[in-house]
Design an enzyme around this catalytic site. Sequence first.
Site, PDB file in Angstrom:
ATOM      1  N   LYS A  35      -4.313   5.565   1.402  1.00  0.00           N
ATOM      2  CA  LYS A  35      -3.837   5.553   2.733  1.00  0.00           C
ATOM      3  C   LYS A  35      -2.553   6.215   2.568  1.00  0.00           C
ATOM      4  O   LYS A  35      -1.445   6.168   1.919  1.00  0.00           O
ATOM      5  CB  LYS A  35      -3.368   4.063   3.034  1.00  0.00           C
ATOM      6  CG  LYS A  35      -2.895   3.632   4.496  1.00  0.00           C
ATOM      7  CD  LYS A  35      -2.859   2.038   4.302  1.00  0.00           C
ATOM      8  CE  LYS A  35      -2.478   1.506   5.552  1.00  0.00           C
ATOM      9  NZ  LYS A  35      -2.442   0.065   6.030  1.00  0.00           N
TER      10      LYS A  35
ATOM     11  N   PHE B 224      -5.693   2.211  -3.151  1.00  0.00           N
ATOM     12  CA  PHE B 224      -6.432   1.159  -2.868  1.00  0.00           C
ATOM     13  C   PHE B 224      -7.728   1.221  -3.669  1.00  0.00           C
ATOM     14  O   PHE B 224      -8.295   2.233  -3.770  1.00  0.00           O
ATOM     15  CB  PHE B 224      -6.989   0.705  -1.756  1.00  0.00           C
ATOM     16  CG  PHE B 224      -5.427   0.265  -0.863  1.00  0.00           C
ATOM     17  CD1 PHE B 224      -4.977   1.193   0.224  1.00  0.00           C
ATOM     18  CD2 PHE B 224      -4.934  -0.920  -0.904  1.00  0.00           C
ATOM     19  CE1 PHE B 224      -3.921   0.762   1.191  1.00  0.00           C
ATOM     20  CE2 PHE B 224      -3.791  -1.238  -0.184  1.00  0.00           C
ATOM     21  CZ  PHE B 224      -3.425  -0.455   0.782  1.00  0.00           C
TER      22      PHE B 224
ATOM     23  N   LEU C 276     -13.331   0.230  -0.788  1.00  0.00           N
ATOM     24  CA  LEU C 276     -14.340  -0.823  -0.406  1.00  0.00           C
ATOM     25  C   LEU C 276     -15.281   0.241   0.448  1.00  0.00           C
ATOM     26  O   LEU C 276     -15.288   1.199   0.692  1.00  0.00           O
ATOM     27  CB  LEU C 276     -13.493  -1.668   0.353  1.00  0.00           C
ATOM     28  CG  LEU C 276     -12.565  -2.391  -0.639  1.00  0.00           C
ATOM     29  CD1 LEU C 276     -11.401  -3.650   0.468  1.00  0.00           C
ATOM     30  CD2 LEU C 276     -13.143  -3.192  -1.451  1.00  0.00           C
TER      31      LEU C 276
ATOM     32  N   ASP D 280      -3.159  -9.118  12.116  1.00  0.00           N
ATOM     33  CA  ASP D 280      -3.948  -8.437  12.701  1.00  0.00           C
ATOM     34  C   ASP D 280      -5.488  -8.401  12.155  1.00  0.00           C
ATOM     35  O   ASP D 280      -6.225  -7.496  11.959  1.00  0.00           O
ATOM     36  CB  ASP D 280      -3.905  -6.870  12.445  1.00  0.00           C
ATOM     37  CG  ASP D 280      -4.316  -5.782  13.405  1.00  0.00           C
ATOM     38  OD1 ASP D 280      -4.564  -4.625  13.215  1.00  0.00           O
ATOM     39  OD2 ASP D 280      -4.839  -6.297  14.493  1.00  0.00           O
TER      40      ASP D 280
HETATM   41  C1  LIG Z   1     -15.105   3.178   3.507  1.00  0.00           C
HETATM   42  O1  LIG Z   1     -14.005   2.800   3.417  1.00  0.00           O
HETATM   43  C2  LIG Z   1     -12.994   2.918   4.473  1.00  0.00           C
HETATM   44  C3  LIG Z   1     -13.687   3.351   5.644  1.00  0.00           C
HETATM   45  C4  LIG Z   1     -12.939   3.907   6.628  1.00  0.00           C
HETATM   46  C5  LIG Z   1     -11.623   3.266   6.909  1.00  0.00           C
HETATM   47  N1  LIG Z   1     -10.624   3.449   7.813  1.00  0.00           N
HETATM   48  C6  LIG Z   1     -11.001   2.568   5.651  1.00  0.00           C
HETATM   49  C7  LIG Z   1     -11.823   2.446   4.564  1.00  0.00           C
HETATM   50  C8  LIG Z   1     -11.178   1.830   3.390  1.00  0.00           C
HETATM   51  C9  LIG Z   1     -11.852   1.716   2.220  1.00  0.00           C
HETATM   52  N2  LIG Z   1     -11.207   0.868   1.362  1.00  0.00           N
HETATM   53  C10 LIG Z   1     -10.218   0.501   1.371  1.00  0.00           C
HETATM   54  N3  LIG Z   1      -9.508  -0.091   0.265  1.00  0.00           N
HETATM   55  C11 LIG Z   1      -9.352   0.497   2.514  1.00  0.00           C
HETATM   56  C12 LIG Z   1      -7.940   0.116   2.911  1.00  0.00           C
HETATM   57  O2  LIG Z   1      -7.627  -0.739   2.246  1.00  0.00           O
HETATM   58  C13 LIG Z   1      -6.992   0.168   3.990  1.00  0.00           C
HETATM   59  C14 LIG Z   1      -7.869   0.911   5.125  1.00  0.00           C
HETATM   60  C15 LIG Z   1      -6.892   1.203   6.388  1.00  0.00           C
HETATM   61  C16 LIG Z   1      -5.711   0.494   6.300  1.00  0.00           C
HETATM   62  N4  LIG Z   1      -5.311  -0.218   5.360  1.00  0.00           N
HETATM   63  C17 LIG Z   1      -6.166  -0.394   4.291  1.00  0.00           C
HETATM   64  N5  LIG Z   1      -9.990   1.360   3.737  1.00  0.00           N
END
Ligand SMILES: COc1ccc(N)cc1-c1cnc(N)c(C(=O)c2cccnc2)n1
Length: 397
Positions: free
Chosen positions: A67, A117, A120, A166
């Site tokens: 991020k 992070f 995911l 949120d």
């Molecule tokens: C496929 O993963 C994502 C796709 C789009 C967005 N916007 C975020 C992710 C993603 C994937 N793994 C994560 N760990 C995270 C976050 O932890 C995250 C995402 C946005 C804001 N804060 C944390 N976000």
Amino acid sequence: PKQQQQQQPGTGTNNNGWDDDNYDYIIHPGELFYDGRYRIKERIGKGSFGQVVRADDLLENVEVAIKIIKSKKPFLMQAKTEIELLTHLTEIDTHDQHNVVRLLRHFMYRNHQCLVFEMLSLNLYELLKNTQFGGVSLNLIRKFAKQVLKALAFLARKDVDIIHCDLKPENILLRHPKKSGVKVIDFGSSCRSNKRMYSYIQSRFYRSPEVMLGLPYSVAIDMWSLGCILAEMHTGEPLFSGSDQFDQMQKIVKLLGMLPDEMIEQANEQHRMQFFERAMLSSTGRVGWTIKQINTTGATSRSGNTGGTQSQPSNTTAPKKPVIPSQDPISSLMEVIRAETNRKKKYPSSETGNSPQNYDLFVDLIHRMLAYDPRQRIKPQEALQHPFIMGSTSTTA
Ligand SMILES: COc1ccc(N)cc1-c1cnc(N)c(C(=O)c2cccnc2)n1
């Protein structure tokens, strides 16, 4: 005096030319961050905070989500709060058992705060989109609900005491695209319940009544959001898709009836008069609180916090539609939750858990999550004992 070199708009060399005009770092796939440990692959998301990129951790040989926060002070300050909260969460949740995203590390890079992070997968809104907004089965919802309730129970612990602020489908991510495991992400708006800083929080569709009325709030606001999310995951549509704050309140009252007088009278004049007025109530033949009769217009936007058409005061002679529901909240909720699904009935209940008994349990749980009085609202630990969650196929992911 020497003519000051006029910079053309848009050519501003922000932050030595590394940033665009919106304080976002300009992503260069293949670029190495953090002394060559992370190789940036692509941008996967964007938010008010900045951007999220997919990257390879060349030391651990895993994929991570980084991020990258905007290089502007307010965003940097908020990110420092997020880091504090996430570090606290990750320290307490040593065995990664509470379904909260894990912050692996953080660092500064070219004036940008970077949070690393675990990677995911898709979020629950994207999952709904993949069902053409037909919604998912009660069995799958039970699995999601149980895991998010475990996260909320953890956040509500006295030694954790964090309000997410949120919770919405976009902030609940699958661990793997083909499995039912989920995690809660994005603590960028979160706070300790004794360090509440903002009153304008939560995305509109998932905003609790106490926040809308400017009242003191607690971890219970996340339970209200979860109630809205679980209903939406089954019908495919937001439970309360208000086009603005007033329309949001109007939709809530239409389904669940009027808020308790005590809550309305606890609010200050400015908040109260935004939604309610005194009037003769046909139900009691006495003066009482009722929601203002305003005709609302306009589509609803998912952005939740902003956008959407403002409600207009009724300067027309539009017929005043009674907003108070015609039936009790449980029947109204059942109608909303079953109506959509009957139209899109697909599988036998043996496979999906969509039996009449399960619907009754599901609606009862949602209703308890949507109790107006936050003190009456079901707690995460109580919800984990609810018959719907304890149901036969409730295996954790
Ligand atoms: C496929 O993963 C994502 C796709 C789009 C967005 N916007 C975020 C992710 C993603 C994937 N793994 C994560 N760990 C995270 C976050 O932890 C995250 C995402 C946005 C804001 N804060 C944390 N976000």
